[in-house]
Each structure stands twice: as C-alpha cells, then as structure tokens.
Design a protein around this motif. Structure first.
Motif, PDB file in Angstrom:
ATOM      1  N   GLY A 208       0.782  -1.228   0.000  1.00  0.00           N
ATOM      2  CA  GLY A 208       0.000   0.000   0.000  1.00  0.00           C
ATOM      3  C   GLY A 208       0.809   1.270   0.000  1.00  0.00           C
ATOM      4  N   VAL A 209       2.141   1.171  -0.086  1.00  0.00           N
ATOM      5  CA  VAL A 209       3.008   2.338   0.003  1.00  0.00           C
ATOM      6  C   VAL A 209       3.536   2.720  -1.380  1.00  0.00           C
ATOM      7  CG1 VAL A 209       5.139   3.296   0.954  1.00  0.00           C
ATOM      8  CG2 VAL A 209       3.706   1.789   2.354  1.00  0.00           C
ATOM      9  N   THR A 210       3.365   3.979  -1.729  1.00  0.00           N
ATOM     10  CA  THR A 210       3.944   4.545  -2.942  1.00  0.00           C
ATOM     11  C   THR A 210       4.902   5.652  -2.520  1.00  0.00           C
ATOM     12  OG1 THR A 210       1.930   4.114  -4.209  1.00  0.00           O
ATOM     13  CG2 THR A 210       3.467   5.713  -5.120  1.00  0.00           C
ATOM     14  N   ALA A 211       6.125   5.634  -3.040  1.00  0.00           N
ATOM     15  CA  ALA A 211       7.120   6.619  -2.624  1.00  0.00           C
ATOM     16  C   ALA A 211       7.961   7.047  -3.812  1.00  0.00           C
ATOM     17  CB  ALA A 211       8.015   6.034  -1.531  1.00  0.00           C
ATOM     18  N   ALA A 212       8.544   8.235  -3.700  1.00  0.00           N
ATOM     19  CA  ALA A 212       9.383   8.756  -4.785  1.00  0.00           C
ATOM     20  C   ALA A 212      10.418   9.718  -4.243  1.00  0.00           C
ATOM     21  CB  ALA A 212       8.525   9.462  -5.833  1.00  0.00           C
ATOM     22  N   LEU A 213      11.544   9.783  -4.938  1.00  0.00           N
ATOM     23  CA  LEU A 213      12.601  10.761  -4.684  1.00  0.00           C
ATOM     24  C   LEU A 213      12.892  11.468  -5.999  1.00  0.00           C
ATOM     25  CD1 LEU A 213      15.097   8.557  -2.617  1.00  0.00           C
ATOM     26  CD2 LEU A 213      13.591  10.328  -1.703  1.00  0.00           C
ATOM     27  N   MET A 214      13.079  12.802  -5.949  1.00  0.00           N
ATOM     28  CA  MET A 214      13.382  13.566  -7.159  1.00  0.00           C
ATOM     29  C   MET A 214      14.556  14.497  -6.913  1.00  0.00           C
ATOM     30  SD  MET A 214      10.986  16.195  -9.396  1.00  0.00           S
ATOM     31  CE  MET A 214      10.052  14.906 -10.233  1.00  0.00           C
ATOM     32  N   TYR A 215      15.399  14.609  -7.935  1.00  0.00           N
ATOM     33  CA  TYR A 215      16.534  15.538  -7.901  1.00  0.00           C
ATOM     34  C   TYR A 215      16.636  16.219  -9.253  1.00  0.00           C
ATOM     35  CZ  TYR A 215      21.362  17.142  -8.374  1.00  0.00           C
ATOM     36  OH  TYR A 215      22.472  17.892  -8.626  1.00  0.00           O
ATOM     37  N   ALA A 216      16.906  17.515  -9.221  1.00  0.00           N
ATOM     38  CA  ALA A 216      17.116  18.254 -10.463  1.00  0.00           C
ATOM     39  C   ALA A 216      18.303  19.185 -10.289  1.00  0.00           C
ATOM     40  CB  ALA A 216      15.882  19.062 -10.844  1.00  0.00           C
ATOM     41  N   PRO A 217      19.363  18.983 -11.053  1.00  0.00           N
ATOM     42  CA  PRO A 217      20.473  19.933 -11.004  1.00  0.00           C
ATOM     43  C   PRO A 217      20.041  21.250 -11.628  1.00  0.00           C
ATOM     44  CG  PRO A 217      20.783  18.380 -12.790  1.00  0.00           C
ATOM     45  CD  PRO A 217      19.567  17.926 -12.047  1.00  0.00           C
ATOM     46  N   GLY A 218      20.526  22.327 -11.110  1.00  0.00           N
ATOM     47  CA  GLY A 218      20.129  23.622 -11.656  1.00  0.00           C
ATOM     48  C   GLY A 218      20.657  23.890 -13.042  1.00  0.00           C
TER      49      GLY A 218
END
Length: 405
Positions: A208-218
């Motif tokens: 039941g767990v949905t997870a995410a990580l996001m990274y964006a270099p400038g």
C-alpha cells in the motif's frame, strides 16, 4: 483515459499499473471547455469561453516496451493546448495586472522619487508580462519523460510532476479540478513547484506504500547549487483511508534556499463519500528570478514583497452516486507576513456523467481576500489573476463539458 493523477501521471505508479506485452503506444487526451464568469476584476466581470474548467485540455502519447525479466522502458509526452483558441499558452483574465502591493513605489515601501517610480513601473510591467501558463510555447509543457521500470523501482528523467505537488493533488477533494482546487488560493506568486524540467526521479510501490525521490540539477554553469531541487514523498493507502507526506525544496539563481514546501494529507471514507484534508507549509525567503533588477533599493523591495511565509489548509468532501458527483471544499492561504494577505475559497462542483468518457460540469466558488490579498479564481487550465484592489473578493460560476479519449 482517466484524469491525470498520482496513479496515472507519475512514473512511480506505472511500476504497478503497466501490464503490457512487447511494445505499445497509446494516444490519449482530454477536451475540456465551457463558459466561465469571474467577478471582482478591475474592468468588471469577465465572461468568456474558456479551455480547462475541470481539467486542462491536452493530448499525449505514452508507451511501454517489455524487456523481459520484470524490466520495461516507458515514456510520456504530454502537450497542453487551449480548446477555445488552439494555442498552447494563455494569460489570466486580469492580463498583466499585478497585485497593488507590487505596482507602486509607495506600496513597496520606497520613497516616491522619480527614479523609484519609473523603475518600479518598468519592473512591474516586466513581471506582469510573464504571468500566464506556458508563455514560452513549449510543445510538451505538461510532461515529457522517459524511464526504466525494474523489479526494484522505476527510474525516469525529463519534465515531471514534483513529489510535494503529487501529495497535494492526491489529498485535494477536487483532485485539482476547477477553481475549487486547494492550490488556486496560492497561485501568485506560485506557492508550489508543480512540474520540473531536467529532473531525475526514482519511484517505487510496495503493497500500500507509494514513494518517490526527485533531484534536479540547476544546470547553471559555475554554480552547482543554483536552481537545484530536491523532493520526496510517500503515500500509504489502506482499507477506507490513506495518508501521505511530501517535501520540495528549490534554490534560486544564486544558490540560496528558495521555495520550500511540506505537505501532509489524509482521506477517510465517511458515509457514502470520502473526506479529504491537507496542511501545507509555504516558505520562500529568497525569491527566484528577480536578479534582473539592477537598482539595489528596488531589488530589495521586490524581494521582500515576493517572500512567502504561509500555511495552506484544505478540507473537502467528495460524493458519487450513479452518474452524479458532488464536491464541496474549503481552502485557506494563511499569510504569516505583516501584509496578512489571506485568501479563503469555498464552494461546490457538480458533475453529471453522460458516459464513461463525457461529462457535464458546473462550478460555483467564492474567493474572500483579506489584507493585501487580491487572488481571483482561475480554473484547472489557467490562472485567475488578481482582483480590482486589495481586499476585493471574487466569485466564479462556470459550466462546461469534458470529454476524455
């Protein structure tokens, strides 16, 4: 296609939802338009044929190739367009008008010298000309990403929805539809980063767990921290309830910590429908994209005016019975600064399903502004802009048709 949501729109949800063999490509879209009336504007009421009352009009392509062994490649290309004009961008009903607090030297706390008056007028006009949606005319302004789904998660890169925004959308009773959506009360200056280009995301769904990580270099040469972004989210869906948390933080063009959000949300099934609630923090001590102002006093004044320190509160109830769906909601942008620019919205939407793909929709929403607030209601596909003066409220009445393919 169903409305783009956390499950349908983000690569992390595709981990569990795609069950395709070999290679497939799907063409999909939403055509949404109608008539909208907005009161309280500088030149009186605005009545117009508009695009995007319940959903922003769009068409897109998404595909998947089964690589075997639990691996798949995926992609999404999603274009926004205006059903009423055929263009790919729009301006709010109030046009380039800015709130009163940004339109004069005196309102910004500057002495009304000829130099300050002229400089503030030029800066205000320049900023006003940037207010709108996709004014650059990007072809795939909504989404554009490619990725790899693996047995241990999905990896995607491109232009994508940010983690905190996805949490906010999930725990919005209107699911970001219409002027009733929670985020409408914090649209200028923007209180959330909705989508981000040049981003990398990892998403996973386990039980039941949905997870995410996001990274964006400038991607700013010579300053690796400038415009850099980090985000994370997690949502748990149980039997008759759900809860989630999301966090975004972004730097400005100097590498200083800028717009930062934390969102907490929950739902619970109550009676025949679902009760939604969320609380979000909005903090920005170093606003972005003001470095073009060369006058140091004017720059300091605009920086101070664009700072944000606020909480967003939202509670709503959604009820579906047969072909009828009702949503009622209350949202408040609670400004913690001295200006006390609070905006509250409340109202209802009604949807009548003519079929699985086509619906008729009605919207009635009121915006109450206090202090120096001047927010006007927009819709799912465009910004509302500002009202005639500080403290002036606005009412939105809209009727439309929505077709999905």
């Amino acid at each position: 296609m169903k409305k783009l949501t956390l499950v349908a729109g983000a690569a992390l949800a595709l981990v569990s939802n795609l069950a395709l063999a070999q290679s497939t490509v799907t063409i999909y879209g939403i055509l949404d338009g109608g008539i909208s009336n907005v009161s309280g504007l500088k030149n009186g009421n605005s009545t117009a044929i508009v695009s995007g009352i319940m959903d922003g009009s769009r068409f897109g392509f998404k595909g998947s190739e089964d690589l075997g062994g639990g691996y798949k490649t995926i992609f999404t290309l999603e274009n926004r367009f205006e059903l009423d004009t055929g263009s790919v961008s729009n301006r709010p009903p109030s046009g380039a008008q800015l709130p009163d607090r940004l339109s004069s030297a005196e309102a910004l706390g500057l002495s009304p010298t000829p130099t300050n008056v002229a400089t503030v007028a030029a800066v205000s006009a320049g900023i006003g000309n940037t207010v709108g949606v996709n004014l650059a005319g990007n072809l795939f302004d909504r989404q554009a990403f490619v990725g790899l789904v693996t047995p241990f998660g999905a990896f995607t890169l491109g232009r994508q929805y940010t983690p905190a925004y996805l949490v906010g959308a999930t725990f919005d009773a209107s699911q970001t539809q219409s002027s009733l959506a929670a985020g409408q009360v914090g649209s200028f200056p923007p209180s959330f980063d909705i989508r981000l280009p040049n981003s990398l995301q990892y998403g996973i769904k386990v039980d039941g767990v949905t997870a995410a990580l996001m990274y964006a270099p400038g991607e700013v040469t010579g300053n690796s921290s400038a415009r850099r972004f980090y985000g994370a989210m997690a949502i748990y869906k149980g039997n008759g309830y759900s809860a989630g948390i999301g966090h975004n933080t972004r730097n400005n063009e100097f590498g200083q910590k800028s717009l930062t959000n934390t969102v907490l949300g929950a739902t619970v099934d109550v009676g025949p429908g679902t009760l939604y609630g969320q609380f979000a923090t909005i903090k920005d001590d170093n606003p972005t994209n003001l470095s073009f102002i060369t006058n140091t006093d004017v720059l300091a004044a605009f920086n101070n005016a664009f700072k944000q320190n606020a909480n967003l509160l939202h509670i709503g109830y959604k009820f579906t019975s047969g072909v009828n769906t009702w949503v009622v909601a209350y949202s408040k942008y609670d400004d913690k600064k001295a200006a006390n620019s609070d905006t509250s919205s409340y109202g209802a939407t009604y949807t009548y399903a003519l079929s699985k793909r086509t619906s008729l929709n009605a919207v009635l929403v009121r915006f109450d502004n206090k202090g120096q607030a001047q927010s006007a209601p927009g819709q799912a596909g465009f910004l509302g802009g500002v009202t005639a003066a500080a403290g002036v409220g606005s009412t939105n009445v809209a009727l439309g048709i929505n077709h999905k393919f």
